[in-house]
Scaffold this active site. Structure first.
Site, mmCIF file in Angstrom:
data_model
loop_
_atom_site.group_PDB
_atom_site.id
_atom_site.type_symbol
_atom_site.label_atom_id
_atom_site.label_comp_id
_atom_site.label_asym_id
_atom_site.label_seq_id
_atom_site.Cartn_x
_atom_site.Cartn_y
_atom_site.Cartn_z
ATOM 1 N NE ARG A 67 -2.671 -1.720 3.155
ATOM 2 C CZ ARG A 67 -3.123 -1.704 4.414
ATOM 3 N NH1 ARG A 67 -4.057 -0.833 4.762
ATOM 4 N NH2 ARG A 67 -2.651 -2.552 5.306
ATOM 5 C CB THR A 86 3.236 -13.293 13.003
ATOM 6 O OG1 THR A 86 1.997 -13.929 13.380
ATOM 7 C CG2 THR A 86 2.920 -11.972 12.340
ATOM 8 C CE1 TYR A 123 4.236 -8.221 14.739
ATOM 9 C CE2 TYR A 123 2.490 -6.628 14.361
ATOM 10 C CZ TYR A 123 2.889 -7.907 14.685
ATOM 11 O OH TYR A 123 1.953 -8.861 14.949
ATOM 12 N N GLY A 133 -6.166 -8.543 15.791
ATOM 13 C CA GLY A 133 -6.476 -9.723 16.595
ATOM 14 C C GLY A 133 -7.136 -9.262 17.888
HETATM 15 C C1 UD1 Z 1 -0.904 -9.083 13.361
HETATM 16 C C2 UD1 Z 1 -1.427 -9.975 14.486
HETATM 17 C C3 UD1 Z 1 -2.672 -9.320 15.074
HETATM 18 C C4 UD1 Z 1 -2.374 -7.921 15.550
HETATM 19 C C5 UD1 Z 1 -1.760 -7.095 14.429
HETATM 20 C C6 UD1 Z 1 -1.283 -5.792 14.968
HETATM 21 C C7 UD1 Z 1 -0.883 -12.290 13.956
HETATM 22 C C8 UD1 Z 1 -1.372 -13.542 13.395
HETATM 23 N N1 UD1 Z 1 -1.741 -11.268 13.948
HETATM 24 O O1 UD1 Z 1 -1.894 -9.081 12.351
HETATM 25 O O2 UD1 Z 1 -3.175 -10.100 16.174
HETATM 26 O O3 UD1 Z 1 -3.573 -7.298 16.031
HETATM 27 O O4 UD1 Z 1 -0.629 -7.766 13.850
HETATM 28 O O5 UD1 Z 1 -0.816 -4.986 13.924
HETATM 29 O O6 UD1 Z 1 0.247 -12.215 14.406
HETATM 30 N N2 UD1 Z 1 5.445 -10.489 9.078
HETATM 31 C C9 UD1 Z 1 6.573 -11.185 8.726
HETATM 32 N N3 UD1 Z 1 6.432 -12.393 8.145
HETATM 33 C C10 UD1 Z 1 5.212 -12.959 7.919
HETATM 34 C C11 UD1 Z 1 4.074 -12.237 8.292
HETATM 35 C C12 UD1 Z 1 4.217 -11.004 8.876
HETATM 36 O O7 UD1 Z 1 7.678 -10.722 8.912
HETATM 37 O O8 UD1 Z 1 5.180 -14.064 7.392
HETATM 38 C C13 UD1 Z 1 5.597 -9.164 9.700
HETATM 39 C C14 UD1 Z 1 5.041 -8.073 8.830
HETATM 40 O O9 UD1 Z 1 6.032 -7.500 8.013
HETATM 41 C C15 UD1 Z 1 4.524 -7.081 9.855
HETATM 42 C C16 UD1 Z 1 4.165 -7.937 11.052
HETATM 43 O O10 UD1 Z 1 4.841 -9.150 10.880
HETATM 44 O O11 UD1 Z 1 5.530 -6.172 10.278
HETATM 45 C C17 UD1 Z 1 2.673 -8.180 11.184
HETATM 46 O O12 UD1 Z 1 2.208 -8.822 10.033
HETATM 47 P P1 UD1 Z 1 0.806 -8.489 9.412
HETATM 48 O O13 UD1 Z 1 0.596 -9.361 8.264
HETATM 49 O O14 UD1 Z 1 0.655 -7.033 9.229
HETATM 50 O O15 UD1 Z 1 -0.160 -8.977 10.601
HETATM 51 P P2 UD1 Z 1 -1.644 -8.555 10.838
HETATM 52 O O16 UD1 Z 1 -2.507 -9.322 9.968
HETATM 53 O O17 UD1 Z 1 -1.761 -7.092 10.823
#
Ligand code: UD1
Ligand code: CA
Length: 481
Positions: A17, A83, A107, A146
């Site tokens: 985005r 995550t 994060y 979450g």
């Molecule tokens: C996540 C949380 C959610 C919380 C929210 C807060 C989980 C399953 N959910 O959701 O409970 O309310 O953050 O913002 O954890 N990332 C990686 N590798 C991955 C996936 C994500 O490095 O495979 C990093 C992303 O770059 C990001 C962070 O983890 O910085 C969160 O990932 P994102 O996909 O934004 O999680 P949300 O769905 O927002």
């Protein structure tokens, strides 16, 4: 901190985005990348180990994280499977066993996060002896987050992601900020039990909460007072909003530390800037990079300083400066351009419409008006006449000009470098200095002036100029009429 602390920063996501060729966590506000701010906050905890999980555009994110923290372990997550998967990759990247202690998850895109918040949260986690602690938040619009599910006794049972939540769970306003603290031994075990049987088909780190509960272990959630600290920026509008908020906080912090800021709304101060008490910042001023402003200095209005040092009691008005040092009680501007390598001594002056570069201007020396001073050294108490050009560039190479102590040079001079003007020397108006001037000498290079009497009458007859000249030649007649 007695217990071993490991911090894992998740930064593998794409950030589509942002619509940018720059990875999301590298976008800057307040003088640092978003992930740079997170690393600054994390650094305040003095953790034993820091792991960064990177994936998207890792060729850019990896080296940048190395600059933020040279000893960070870089874990590459080829595919972003969630995550939980990211944390597993992080643990696998450790060269030594995880051992005991605490693992803190953060994060890479929450720039307002502060070290003190992480410390309070980690302390609370350790004091409670919980298997997992959640930094939660109470928000007006919990959409997308979450949700923290508590039982009738208020005990945290699980985190349920938006897509997996029931309608009732979606009304819960307590959300997971994303920052979690784990007992290391519990995490090492739980991370392998997390599956991907959910609406997204992702490995949710948040499933660790239910895993802890079903093993009879305790889980704690600590609501954060300042919810903006855990807010991420997903697009440029949010980035600007967080940037403005960060600036508001930085400016307020300096005002509380004794700095006068006349108009906080138009004053921008980056995170790395240092201001002393009783400095004054006037409207429309940007202080960037590693700029330092000492006490009683007055900067602005409408001034941008990047990596500059402004001395005690100095005055800098409507100026653009970069990598410049301004001495105590010196004055600069209005409308000055200080380029890298400018060093102005105490009580010196760089005046109006003056550009300087690689220029050491000693204590009490002055360049008051309309000049270019490049590759120069100007001695103590010297005065450079208005409209002087230090011609440092011969079209191929740059050369230096040295002006001695107490030298007084005339207006509209050109110093054709390399050239030296001795201590106490003078130059006449319009001098082009091509050869060095000995101490105490007067250099003049303009040809002797010739006056061609009557030239206007013969060459400009009939013009207003000629009439004025004629009237001036016959003052007696004009008065008699
Ligand atoms: C996540 C949380 C959610 C919380 C929210 C807060 C989980 C399953 N959910 O959701 O409970 O309310 O953050 O913002 O954890 N990332 C990686 N590798 C991955 C996936 C994500 O490095 O495979 C990093 C992303 O770059 C990001 C962070 O983890 O910085 C969160 O990932 P994102 O996909 O934004 O999680 P949300 O769905 O927002
Ligand atoms: Ca998110």
């Amino acid at each position: 901190m007695t217990e071993q602390l490991t911090v894992i920063v998740l930064a593998a996501g794409g950030g589509t985005r942002m619509k940018s060729k720059t990875p999301k966590v590298l976008h800057r506000i307040g003088g640092r990348s978003m992930v740079g701010h997170v690393f600054a906050a994390v650094g305040e905890l003095e953790p034993g180990r820091v792991v960064a999980v990177i994936g998207h555009q890792r060729e850019l994110v990896g080296p940048h994280i190395g600059e933020c923290r040279a000893d960070a372990v870089i874990a590459v997550q080829e595919e972003q499977l969630g995550t939980g998967h990211a944390v597993r990759i992080a643990l696998e990247a450790l060269t030594e066993p995880l051992g005991d202690g605490t693992v803190l998850i953060a994060y890479g895109d929450t720039p307002l996060l502060e070290g003190a918040t992480l410390r309070d949260f980690t302390d609370a986690h350790q004091a409670a002896g919980a298997a997992v602690s959640i930094l939660s938040g109470i928000v007006e619009d919990p959409h997308g987050y979450g949700r923290i599910v508590r039982n009738v006794d208020g005990v945290v049972e699980a985190i349920v992601e938006e897509k997996d939540a029931t309608d009732e769970q979606r009304t819960i306003s307590e959300i997971n900020s994303g920052i979690l603290a784990f007992d290391a031994a519990f995490l090492a075990d739980a991370i392998n039990r997390i599956g991907n049987d959910n609406a997204n088909g992702e490995y949710y780190l948040t499933d660790a909460i239910a895993i802890a509960r079903s093993a009879g272990l305790s889980v704690a959630a600590h609501p954060v007072d300042d919810a903006l600290q855990t807010e991420g920026a997903n697009d440029r509008a949010q980035l600007a909003e967080l940037g403005r908020e960060m600036n508001r906080r930085i400016v307020e912090r300096w005002m509380r530390a004794g700095v006068t800021v006349m108009d906080p709304a138009t004053t921008w101060i980056e995170a790395g800037v240092v201001l002393e008490a009783d400095a004054t910042i006037l409207p429309g001023t940007q202080l960037l990079g590693a700029t330092v402003i000492r006490e009683d200095a007055v900067v602005g209005p409408d001034t941008t300083l990047e990596d500059c040092e402004i001395g005690r009691g100095a005055r800098v008005v409507r100026t653009h400066g970069q990598l410049a040092v301004v001495g105590d009680e010196a004055t600069v501007g209005p409308f000055a351009y200080l380029r890298p390598g400018t060093e102005l001594g105490a009580k010196g002056k760089i005046g109006t419409f003056v550009e300087t570069k690689n220029a050491r201007i000693a204590d009490g020396a002055k360049v008051p008006h309309l000049s270019y001073v490049g590759d120069a050294e100007i001695g103590e108490g010297a005065n450079i006449g208005a409209g002087t050009i230090f011609a440092n560039y011969d079209g191929v190479n740059k050369h230096r000009t040295v002006v001695g102590k107490q030298a007084k040079t005339g207006s509209n001079n050109t110093f054709v470098a390399p050239v030296e003007i001795g201590d106490g020397a003078s130059t006449g108006g319009g001098t082009v200095v091509r050869r060095s001037v000995p101490p105490g000498a007067l250099a003049v290079s303009a040809a002797a002036q010739r006056n061609l009497e009557g030239w206007v009458a013969s060459h400009r007859a009939g013009t207003a100029q000629a009439q004025a000249a004629e009237a001036a030649e016959q003052p007696g007649e004009a008065a008699a009429e």
